[in-house]
Design an enzyme around this catalytic site. Structure first.
Site, PDB file in Angstrom:
ATOM      1  N   TYR A   1       0.825  -1.204   0.000  1.00 45.70           N
ATOM      2  CA  TYR A   1       0.000   0.000   0.000  1.00 45.70           C
ATOM      3  C   TYR A   1       0.861   1.256   0.000  1.00 45.70           C
ATOM      4  CZ  TYR A   1      -4.085  -2.865   1.317  1.00 45.70           C
ATOM      5  OH  TYR A   1      -5.101  -3.782   1.356  1.00 45.70           O
TER       6      TYR A   1
ATOM      7  N   GLY B   1     -16.761   2.021  -3.581  1.00 45.79           N
ATOM      8  CA  GLY B   1     -17.616   3.206  -3.569  1.00 45.79           C
ATOM      9  C   GLY B   1     -18.846   3.112  -4.449  1.00 45.79           C
TER      10      GLY B   1
ATOM     11  N   GLY C   1     -23.701   4.858  -4.622  1.00 50.81           N
ATOM     12  CA  GLY C   1     -24.517   5.455  -5.670  1.00 50.81           C
ATOM     13  C   GLY C   1     -23.860   6.620  -6.379  1.00 50.81           C
TER      14      GLY C   1
END
Length: 347
Positions: A53, A241, A245
């Protein structure tokens, strides 16, 4: 915040885990420290990272920054003892991490020492193998997965050698428990069997993708989790995510993950948008925030040890952590089941 036992260890972890893969790319060091401070105040004691990461994208120039941010926060806060710390060792294929080599007995200890140095700690609570040497069907590879390419003898020998390396690290006091990631039911059972036969560390958890639109864990792996106490640490409960929406109708908000990686690791498809719309309608019908509904659903699953959340803003983090207090009624769960039957495998 509810606490769950991590496998058969004596560690109790919060049902929400703070994920960190954006730290160092989409999030600054100050952002990372703010997120850890806030998460602890809300009862989240379980933090997850990895040597590769940040991601989105994954780059040699930033590799390891996320763990370094942990190290600076531990030095600043003095709160190492309040955190169950999980990290991962990258497997084969990433050339700038140990030359792209996979797991071997020697490479495990080499990786652990690197993790410890970046994290600035003397031990890691949960040490996970990021993906199997033999490859896996995760990250949309299931569409063309072919297990017949795996060598029947060397694959098991490889797992055994990797476990020996993990055993060395446990004996040295550098890690407390071990876990898997992006694994299959067969692979998990080989780790369990070999550990029990040879007195090696028994896996405590498996970190795989799980969300309303990615539910491959529900069958064979769920059975393994139940009988063998190898619970799920679910990553991407919002499908990068999507389930919030915010990408509906082709929207790509500035600074979002889709602005950096448009197809979201193969997740964004017409089928994805249609399935997401169905879940958004369930949330709207019952007056729920769609992100909180999606995370709360993960926490209803009997095999779930902890659900890993990630955020690029503190407001997103507050919404995600607030999911622990959202209880889904039978009516909501029934509507989710109906939506799933209409959109069974969108990604």
């Amino acid at each position: 915040m509810n606490m769950n036992r991590l496998g058969r260890t004596d560690m109790m972890v919060s049902e929400i885990c703070l994920g960190t893969m954006t730290w160092g790319e989409q999030n600054t060091e100050a952002d990372a420290h703010e997120q850890m401070d806030y998460a602890l105040t809300q009862g989240v004691n379980f933090f997850d990272t990895a040597e590769m990461y940040p991601t989105q994208p994954t780059r040699a120039e930033t590799q390891g920054l996320t763990e370094e941010y942990f190290g600076s926060w531990f030095r600043k806060s003095g709160k190492r003892d309040e955190v169950i710390l999980a990290t991962k060792m990258g497997g084969n294929g990433v050339e700038w991490i140990r030359g792209g080599q996979g797991f071997t007995r020697a490479s495990v200890m080499e990786a652990v020492d690197g993790n410890l140095k970046r994290l600035g700690v003397d031990h890691i609570d949960l040490y996970q193998l990021h993906w199997p040497n033999r490859g896996s069907y995760h990250f949309r590879k299931h569409w063309a997965f072919d297990a017949s390419t795996q060598d029947k003898t060397t694959t098991v020998d490889d797992i055994h050698e990797t476990l020996e390396g993990l055993g060395d690290a446990v004996k040295a006091g550098k890690i407390r428990a071990v876990g898997l990631s992006n694994e299959s039911a067969w692979g998990t059972m080989q780790f369990v069997r070999l550990a029990e036969e040879h007195g090696l560390p028994r896996v405590a958890s498996i970190q795989n993708e799980y969300s309303l639109i990615c539910r491959m864990f529900d069958t064979d792996l769920a059975e393994v989790a139940h009988h063998e106490d190898v619970g799920l640490l679910a990553f991407s409960p919002l499908a990068a995510g999507i389930l919030s929406g915010k990408y509906q109708g082709g929207e790509i908000p500035e600074g979002s993950r889709r602005a950096a990686v448009e197809n979201l690791g193969g997740r964004w498809r017409p089928e994805t948008e249609a399935a997401t719309q169905a879940y958004l309608e369930v949330a709207r019908k019952h007056g729920l925030d769609p992100s909180q509904m999606a995370i709360a659903f993960c926490m209803t699953r009997s095999f779930m040890t902890s659900t890993i959340i990630g955020a690029t803003t503190i407001d997103q983090l507050k919404t995600a952590i607030g999911s622990w207090d959202v209880k889904l009624s039978d009516a909501v769960l029934d509507d989710i089941a109906t939506a799933r039957r209409a959109h069974p495998l969108p990604i």
